[in-house]
Design an enzyme around this catalytic site. Structure first.
Site, PDB file in Angstrom:
ATOM      1  N   GLY A 189       7.229   3.582   4.668  1.00 15.18           N
ATOM      2  CA  GLY A 189       7.784   4.550   4.734  1.00 15.18           C
ATOM      3  C   GLY A 189       9.114   4.493   5.452  1.00 15.18           C
ATOM      4  O   GLY A 189       9.525   2.959   5.122  1.00 15.18           O
TER       5      GLY A 189
ATOM      6  N   GLY B 251       9.855   0.747   7.056  1.00 11.52           N
ATOM      7  CA  GLY B 251       8.888  -0.352   6.345  1.00 11.52           C
ATOM      8  C   GLY B 251       8.337  -0.266   5.296  1.00 11.52           C
ATOM      9  O   GLY B 251       7.622   0.750   4.939  1.00 11.52           O
ATOM     10  N   THR B 252       7.756  -1.360   5.382  1.00 16.58           N
ATOM     11  CA  THR B 252       6.762  -1.205   3.809  1.00 16.58           C
ATOM     12  C   THR B 252       4.928  -1.842   4.488  1.00 16.58           C
ATOM     13  O   THR B 252       5.151  -2.554   5.316  1.00 16.58           O
ATOM     14  CB  THR B 252       6.832  -2.435   3.118  1.00 16.58           C
ATOM     15  OG1 THR B 252       8.538  -2.168   2.273  1.00 16.58           O
ATOM     16  CG2 THR B 252       5.807  -2.444   1.961  1.00 16.58           C
ATOM     17  N   VAL B 253       4.077  -1.076   4.084  1.00 18.81           N
ATOM     18  CA  VAL B 253       2.659  -1.070   4.819  1.00 18.81           C
ATOM     19  C   VAL B 253       2.123  -2.165   3.497  1.00 18.81           C
ATOM     20  O   VAL B 253       1.583  -1.546   2.430  1.00 18.81           O
ATOM     21  CB  VAL B 253       1.989  -0.227   4.573  1.00 18.81           C
ATOM     22  CG1 VAL B 253       0.257  -0.276   5.213  1.00 18.81           C
ATOM     23  CG2 VAL B 253       2.429   0.768   5.840  1.00 18.81           C
TER      24      VAL B 253
ATOM     25  N   LEU C  44       0.384  -0.811  -0.080  1.00 17.71           N
ATOM     26  CA  LEU C  44       0.333   0.296   0.348  1.00 17.71           C
ATOM     27  C   LEU C  44       1.318   0.956   0.106  1.00 17.71           C
ATOM     28  O   LEU C  44       0.506   2.274  -0.297  1.00 17.71           O
ATOM     29  CB  LEU C  44      -1.113  -0.055   1.232  1.00 17.71           C
ATOM     30  CG  LEU C  44      -1.930  -0.813   1.210  1.00 17.71           C
ATOM     31  CD1 LEU C  44      -2.605  -1.226   3.063  1.00 17.71           C
ATOM     32  CD2 LEU C  44      -3.182  -0.634  -0.042  1.00 17.71           C
TER      33      LEU C  44
ATOM     34  N   LYS D 186       2.181  -3.507   8.864  1.00 17.81           N
ATOM     35  CA  LYS D 186       3.284  -2.741   8.848  1.00 17.81           C
ATOM     36  C   LYS D 186       4.503  -3.618   8.637  1.00 17.81           C
ATOM     37  O   LYS D 186       4.766  -4.015  10.265  1.00 17.81           O
ATOM     38  CB  LYS D 186       3.234  -1.016   9.079  1.00 17.81           C
ATOM     39  CG  LYS D 186       4.581  -0.254   9.315  1.00 17.81           C
ATOM     40  CD  LYS D 186       3.930   0.716   9.977  1.00 17.81           C
ATOM     41  CE  LYS D 186       4.887   1.435   9.629  1.00 17.81           C
ATOM     42  NZ  LYS D 186       4.471   3.145  10.562  1.00 17.81           N
TER      43      LYS D 186
ATOM     44  N   ASP E 257       4.930  12.748  15.918  1.00 15.58           N
ATOM     45  CA  ASP E 257       5.156  12.899  14.001  1.00 15.58           C
ATOM     46  C   ASP E 257       3.640  12.989  13.518  1.00 15.58           C
ATOM     47  O   ASP E 257       3.691  12.365  12.855  1.00 15.58           O
ATOM     48  CB  ASP E 257       6.283  11.795  14.000  1.00 15.58           C
ATOM     49  CG  ASP E 257       6.496  11.757  12.504  1.00 15.58           C
ATOM     50  OD1 ASP E 257       7.293  12.738  12.547  1.00 15.58           O
ATOM     51  OD2 ASP E 257       6.868  10.716  12.181  1.00 15.58           O
TER      52      ASP E 257
HETATM   53  N1  LIG Z   1      -3.176   1.769   7.849  1.00 13.98           N
HETATM   54  C1  LIG Z   1      -3.520   1.769   7.225  1.00 13.98           C
HETATM   55  N2  LIG Z   1      -4.265   1.068   5.726  1.00 13.98           N
HETATM   56  C2  LIG Z   1      -3.822   1.894   4.950  1.00 13.98           C
HETATM   57  N3  LIG Z   1      -3.417   2.161   4.354  1.00 13.98           N
HETATM   58  C3  LIG Z   1      -2.041   2.668   5.438  1.00 13.98           C
HETATM   59  C4  LIG Z   1      -1.880   2.251   6.445  1.00 13.98           C
HETATM   60  N4  LIG Z   1      -0.655   2.937   7.290  1.00 13.98           N
HETATM   61  C5  LIG Z   1      -0.545   3.367   6.836  1.00 13.98           C
HETATM   62  N5  LIG Z   1      -0.754   3.355   5.272  1.00 13.98           N
HETATM   63  C6  LIG Z   1      -0.764   3.443   3.917  1.00 13.98           C
HETATM   64  O1  LIG Z   1       1.440   3.119   3.345  1.00 13.98           O
HETATM   65  C7  LIG Z   1       1.409   4.525   3.943  1.00 13.98           C
HETATM   66  C8  LIG Z   1       3.502   4.183   4.112  1.00 13.98           C
HETATM   67  O2  LIG Z   1       3.096   4.450   5.956  1.00 13.98           O
HETATM   68  P1  LIG Z   1       4.163   4.713   5.980  1.00 13.98           P
HETATM   69  O3  LIG Z   1       3.761   4.614   7.959  1.00 13.98           O
HETATM   70  O4  LIG Z   1       4.793   3.435   6.764  1.00 13.98           O
HETATM   71  O5  LIG Z   1       5.140   5.467   6.663  1.00 13.98           O
HETATM   72  P2  LIG Z   1       4.861   7.623   6.133  1.00 13.98           P
HETATM   73  O6  LIG Z   1       4.295   7.901   7.738  1.00 13.98           O
HETATM   74  O7  LIG Z   1       4.156   8.006   4.944  1.00 13.98           O
HETATM   75  O8  LIG Z   1       7.005   7.479   6.474  1.00 13.98           O
HETATM   76  P3  LIG Z   1       7.417   6.552   8.074  1.00 13.98           P
HETATM   77  O9  LIG Z   1       7.675   5.677   8.683  1.00 13.98           O
HETATM   78  O10 LIG Z   1       8.782   7.581   6.943  1.00 13.98           O
HETATM   79  O11 LIG Z   1       6.946   8.650   8.290  1.00 13.98           O
HETATM   80  C9  LIG Z   1       1.664   5.330   3.931  1.00 13.98           C
HETATM   81  O12 LIG Z   1       1.342   6.817   3.638  1.00 13.98           O
HETATM   82  C10 LIG Z   1      -0.013   4.779   3.401  1.00 13.98           C
HETATM   83  O13 LIG Z   1       0.082   5.736   1.851  1.00 13.98           O
END
Ligand SMILES: Nc1ncnc2c1ncn2[C@@H]1O[C@H](COP(=O)(O)OP(=O)(O)OP(=O)(O)O)[C@@H](O)[C@H]1O
Length: 424
Positions: free
Chosen positions: A18, A21-23, A15, A36, A130
């Site tokens: 970040g 890692g990867t979601v 999806l 995640k 954050d």
């Molecule tokens: N619970 C969720 N449901 C659907 N999509 C999600 C969910 N959590 C995260 N995502 C998707 O995954 C992406 C990456 O999320 P993640 O929290 O790993 O990174 P980030 O917040 O963009 O970056 P960082 O972790 O570096 O602050 C998000 O931008 C979002 O689009």
């Protein structure tokens, strides 16, 4: 390509990514979930895994409609994964990039949702630390609220806190996303719940203006502005909303509202914002070139409203502000297409004080004359020399790659003790 996460979950498709890692879109015994998966090099760190497990109670305990619930924690071999509720929608950064600015009613409605989520977190002793558009998800399957906004949910609780451990960091360091960092963090004070309020007010300003109040240029310059500059009014913003922003962007943490108060005050304003179009604000100038042809961002005002000589700080190609970008976690690969975090040591007081005036970005009403007249440009060039010297000091101070974060001992969510309005 599907992959198993522990014995109960299957990850089907990515999806988003970040720095940690990867979601994945996944499937669990109770239906679809978001998984995640922490980066392998972090997940194989026993100490980190231990702390992650320790965080579990707090994360699982957070149940609120404006917080993405964490359902499970999976530790399986080298895999360390948080299983979360799946939010079917987009993150706020994506929406902001698409629309550039939001109508005040929608912006305030989203901020109120997030403030409600923060109130729940703070009540259970968790400081997010954050808050930023990337960490706010919009649930497109949820009911439409004021201004046509879908419910907003705060996510990414605990990961920054998890990574921000005493073993890895020292109390003299800060970690986070420069544009949203409260001044007390820059000054090395322990982050309390009020840092989330400052960050949320920054997000609300950004939704209204299309840019953050203190962003732009080198992360060190951004940090310094948080401490030394005041926020410049946005043309056309309703006075009450402006006062609320000013209060929550106060330098003194105790002057900011609590999350529940902020949510209530924001919702009170919603009826007055119905039908109001996005603010007619131009981005701060970023299209002026220096003698060497390097695009620059020219700042044009002092926070006290007095006209100032412009000072220039480096901007990104094309003049768009680039958020400071050093990975959140050591050795992070650029697996996200967004620059989000910085990690620097707390600057010394003289570094923060030096040459900082006049760098706040002053929004102009659309159509208002640009301050980039020949005279102003000459003035900016003169001042650039001064600021350039200061930037060198800060760049050296930053020591990119030196990991900076506050101690976890400081992570308590002790709520601020006041509500006295104060302007910076
Ligand atoms: N619970 C969720 N449901 C659907 N999509 C999600 C969910 N959590 C995260 N995502 C998707 O995954 C992406 C990456 O999320 P993640 O929290 O790993 O990174 P980030 O917040 O963009 O970056 P960082 O972790 O570096 O602050 C998000 O931008 C979002 O689009």
């Amino acid at each position: 390509m599907a992959r198993k996460i522990g014995s109960r979950y299957t990850a089907h498709q990515i999806l988003g990514r970040g720095s940690a890692g990867t979601v994945w879109l996944g499937e669990g015994p109770d239906g679809p979930v978001a998984v995640k998966l922490l980066r392998e090099d972090l997940a194989s760190d026993e100490d980190l895994v231990g702390r992650f497990v320790q965080e579990r109670t707090a994360l699982l305990g957070l149940e609120h409609p404006n917080v993405v619930s964490v359902r499970d924690l999976v530790v399986d071999g080298n895999d360390l994964a948080l299983v979360m509720d799946l939010v079917r929608g987009t993150d706020l950064r994506t929406r902001l990039e698409r629309e550039r600015r939001l109508a005040p009613e929608a912006a305030v409605s989203i901020a109120a949702d997030v403030a409600d989520g923060l109130a729940a977190a703070h009540a259970s002793g968790v400081v997010h630390r954050d808050v930023k558009p990337e960490n706010i998800l919009l649930d497109m399957q949820g009911p439409l609220g004021p201004g046509g906004s879908h419910p907003a949910l705060l996510t990414d609780f605990g990961v920054a806190k998890l990574i921000d451990t005493p073993k890895r960091t020292r109390a003299t360091k800060i970690i986070g996303t420069p544009d949203y960092l409260a001044p007390e963090i820059v000054e090395g004070l322990p982050p309390r719940a009020s840092v989330d309020i400052y960050a949320l007010a920054t997000v609300l300003y950004e939704l209204l203006a299309g840019f953050t109040p203190f962003g732009g240029g080198h992360p060190g310059a951004v940090l310094r502005r948080h401490v030394t500059e005041s926020v410049v009014p946005l043309p056309g913003i309703p006075e009450e909303l402006w006062q609320l922003l000013v209060q929550c962007l106060a330098k003194a943490p105790a002057s900011r509202l609590r999350a529940s108060e902020l949510a209530a005050r924001l919702r009170e304003q919603l009826p007055t914002l119905v039908g109001m179009p996005p603010l007619d604000v131009d981005e701060p100038d970023g299209d002026l070139s220096g003698e060497d042809g390097t695009p620059e961002r020219e700042a044009v005002g002092r926070a006290d409203g007095a006209a100032s000589e412009g000072a220039a700080v480096a901007g990104s190609p094309g003049g768009r502000a680039r958020r400071g970008a050093v990975p959140l976690v050591p050795g992070a690969r650029p697996d996200s297409n967004r620059d989000t975090h910085t990690s620097m040591r707390v600057p010394a007081p003289d570094e923060l004080a030096g040459g900082a005036h006049g760098t706040a970005r002053a929004p102009r009403a659309a159509g208002a004359p640009r301050p980039g007249s020949a005279r102003n440009r000459a003035s900016a060039r003169r001042r650039r020399v001064t600021l350039g010297a200061a930037a060198v000091v800060l760049a050296a101070a930053a020591g990119v790659g030196a990991w900076v974060a506050t101690s976890d001992d400081d992570a308590g969510a002790t709520p601020p003790s006041r509500t006295a309005p104060a302007s910076p």
